[in-house]
Design an enzyme around this catalytic site. Sequence first.
Site, PDB file in Angstrom:
ATOM      1  N   ASP A  29       0.833  -1.194   0.000  1.00  0.00           N
ATOM      2  CA  ASP A  29       0.000   0.000   0.000  1.00  0.00           C
ATOM      3  C   ASP A  29       0.871   1.249   0.000  1.00  0.00           C
ATOM      4  OD1 ASP A  29      -2.958   1.027   0.649  1.00  0.00           O
ATOM      5  OD2 ASP A  29      -1.525   2.260   1.758  1.00  0.00           O
ATOM      6  N   TYR A  62       3.196   9.635  -0.461  1.00  0.00           N
ATOM      7  CA  TYR A  62       4.241   9.035   0.382  1.00  0.00           C
ATOM      8  C   TYR A  62       5.634   9.243  -0.228  1.00  0.00           C
ATOM      9  CZ  TYR A  62       0.258   6.436   2.412  1.00  0.00           C
ATOM     10  OH  TYR A  62      -0.934   6.073   2.988  1.00  0.00           O
ATOM     11  N   HIS A  65      -7.340   9.432  -2.142  1.00  0.00           N
ATOM     12  CA  HIS A  65      -6.737   9.413  -0.803  1.00  0.00           C
ATOM     13  C   HIS A  65      -7.653  10.055   0.258  1.00  0.00           C
ATOM     14  CE1 HIS A  65      -2.439   9.140   0.985  1.00  0.00           C
ATOM     15  NE2 HIS A  65      -3.324   8.977   1.932  1.00  0.00           N
TER      16      HIS A  65
HETATM   17  P1  NDP Z   1       0.500   1.283  11.906  1.00  0.00           P
HETATM   18  O1  NDP Z   1      -0.717   1.216  12.728  1.00  0.00           O
HETATM   19  O2  NDP Z   1       0.773   0.271  10.881  1.00  0.00           O
HETATM   20  O3  NDP Z   1       1.716   1.392  12.905  1.00  0.00           O
HETATM   21  C1  NDP Z   1       3.013   1.605  12.446  1.00  0.00           C
HETATM   22  C2  NDP Z   1       3.854   1.932  13.677  1.00  0.00           C
HETATM   23  O4  NDP Z   1       3.848   0.814  14.554  1.00  0.00           O
HETATM   24  C3  NDP Z   1       5.250   2.258  13.327  1.00  0.00           C
HETATM   25  O5  NDP Z   1       5.656   3.262  14.256  1.00  0.00           O
HETATM   26  C4  NDP Z   1       5.984   0.954  13.619  1.00  0.00           C
HETATM   27  O6  NDP Z   1       7.292   1.230  14.044  1.00  0.00           O
HETATM   28  C5  NDP Z   1       5.185   0.350  14.752  1.00  0.00           C
HETATM   29  N1  NDP Z   1       5.153  -1.116  14.655  1.00  0.00           N
HETATM   30  C6  NDP Z   1       4.897  -1.856  13.547  1.00  0.00           C
HETATM   31  N2  NDP Z   1       4.908  -3.167  13.827  1.00  0.00           N
HETATM   32  C7  NDP Z   1       5.190  -3.272  15.154  1.00  0.00           C
HETATM   33  C8  NDP Z   1       5.349  -4.379  16.018  1.00  0.00           C
HETATM   34  N3  NDP Z   1       5.203  -5.613  15.562  1.00  0.00           N
HETATM   35  N4  NDP Z   1       5.641  -4.131  17.312  1.00  0.00           N
HETATM   36  C9  NDP Z   1       5.772  -2.861  17.762  1.00  0.00           C
HETATM   37  N5  NDP Z   1       5.633  -1.776  16.981  1.00  0.00           N
HETATM   38  C10 NDP Z   1       5.346  -1.980  15.684  1.00  0.00           C
HETATM   39  O7  NDP Z   1       0.512   2.778  11.322  1.00  0.00           O
HETATM   40  P2  NDP Z   1       0.588   3.561   9.988  1.00  0.00           P
HETATM   41  O8  NDP Z   1       0.053   4.875  10.379  1.00  0.00           O
HETATM   42  O9  NDP Z   1       1.882   3.456   9.326  1.00  0.00           O
HETATM   43  O10 NDP Z   1      -0.501   2.863   9.045  1.00  0.00           O
HETATM   44  C11 NDP Z   1      -0.220   1.745   8.265  1.00  0.00           C
HETATM   45  C12 NDP Z   1      -0.424   2.030   6.807  1.00  0.00           C
HETATM   46  O11 NDP Z   1      -1.737   2.545   6.571  1.00  0.00           O
HETATM   47  C13 NDP Z   1       0.469   3.138   6.252  1.00  0.00           C
HETATM   48  O12 NDP Z   1       1.796   2.716   6.051  1.00  0.00           O
HETATM   49  C14 NDP Z   1      -0.269   3.489   4.998  1.00  0.00           C
HETATM   50  O13 NDP Z   1      -0.005   2.525   3.991  1.00  0.00           O
HETATM   51  C15 NDP Z   1      -1.706   3.430   5.459  1.00  0.00           C
HETATM   52  N6  NDP Z   1      -2.237   4.737   5.861  1.00  0.00           N
HETATM   53  C16 NDP Z   1      -3.212   5.295   5.076  1.00  0.00           C
HETATM   54  C17 NDP Z   1      -3.760   6.509   5.387  1.00  0.00           C
HETATM   55  C18 NDP Z   1      -4.821   7.073   4.528  1.00  0.00           C
HETATM   56  O14 NDP Z   1      -5.185   8.249   4.716  1.00  0.00           O
HETATM   57  N7  NDP Z   1      -5.340   6.340   3.571  1.00  0.00           N
HETATM   58  C19 NDP Z   1      -3.317   7.292   6.568  1.00  0.00           C
HETATM   59  C20 NDP Z   1      -2.313   6.597   7.353  1.00  0.00           C
HETATM   60  C21 NDP Z   1      -1.817   5.375   7.005  1.00  0.00           C
HETATM   61  P3  NDP Z   1       8.585   0.708  13.237  1.00  0.00           P
HETATM   62  O15 NDP Z   1       8.432   1.107  11.807  1.00  0.00           O
HETATM   63  O16 NDP Z   1       9.662   1.425  13.973  1.00  0.00           O
HETATM   64  O17 NDP Z   1       8.582  -0.784  13.430  1.00  0.00           O
END
Ligand code: NDP
Length: 273
Positions: free
Chosen positions: A46, A51, A109
């Site tokens: 995704d 991004y 988006h």
């Molecule tokens: P997530 O809920 O996926 O959380 C990501 C965070 O959690 C990062 O800080 C990551 O840190 C941490 N994390 C991931 N896996 C673990 C684990 N197993 N244990 C502990 N911590 C963990 O958040 P996002 O906001 O990134 O959302 C995911 C995806 O959703 C985005 O990448 C994007 O593709 C989409 N999105 C879409 C939006 C929209 O408007 N359509 C808006 C926001 C997001 P680290 O990387 O340090 O592991």
Amino acid sequence: MSRVPTVILNNGIEMPRLGFGVWQVPDEEAPEAVATALEAGYRKIDTAAAYYNEAGTGKGIAESGIDRAEVFVTTKVWNTEHGYDSTLRAFDASLNRLGLDHVDLYLIHWPVPDKDLYVDTYRALEKIYADGRARAIGVSNFLREHLDRLADETSVVPAVNQIELHPQHQQAEARALHAERGIVTESWSPLGSGRGLLKAPVIGAIARKYDRSPAQVVLRWNLQLGNVVIPKSAYPPRIAENVDVFGFSLDDEDMATFAALEQGRPLGPAKKK
Ligand code: NDP
């Protein structure tokens, strides 16, 4: 490594129920992150024009050695590109950066209601779909009123609405609406964006009960509601951990414990832009 289960979208195409989100992955790090995810078993990525990592994402897919047809690629048109012609141009630019001749899913988006152009934008997505350059089209962050207008003024029912959805913001009404209309609910920030949620004692207790991590039980809860999830991590062990969520099920009591975590408000701005 087991295969991620799929859901059939309203136009008959298959989409994995779990994907790798790449928001906040820098373009230069995206090839390796995407390759790591594909290696770990993810088959859905995704990204979004906003991004700034479509090029790195495309590179990661190309260099993975996995057949393009095996990978479900989503990207999104950004708020500044709303309107029919500008969306067509934005889509060309996205394909070009991705190095692909089609995407699997193209999303708006955000609706940006103040611009009042999302119907025209969606008509451009319909054209892209009719031309076979996106295998499915959909929306993100659309509220009922926005979906109603699309239903009244356009012909293709969105395959997906990607919305913020995690234990603190469970979106029961939106999920019911989507189910009624044949729209798949895709959860963004399924881990609550990695803030306090994963440290909550109540989630820690459930995780210990299943000998899983907090992230795994949070993703499992979301999947058991029937949603698609797209967790992001920059770290290979977490990338692997987050896809390994299909070998266990939460019982009704734990699902009820999760249900009680609702806070009724988003982490991000619900009506942003
Ligand atoms: P997530 O809920 O996926 O959380 C990501 C965070 O959690 C990062 O800080 C990551 O840190 C941490 N994390 C991931 N896996 C673990 C684990 N197993 N244990 C502990 N911590 C963990 O958040 P996002 O906001 O990134 O959302 C995911 C995806 O959703 C985005 O990448 C994007 O593709 C989409 N999105 C879409 C939006 C929209 O408007 N359509 C808006 C926001 C997001 P680290 O990387 O340090 O592991």
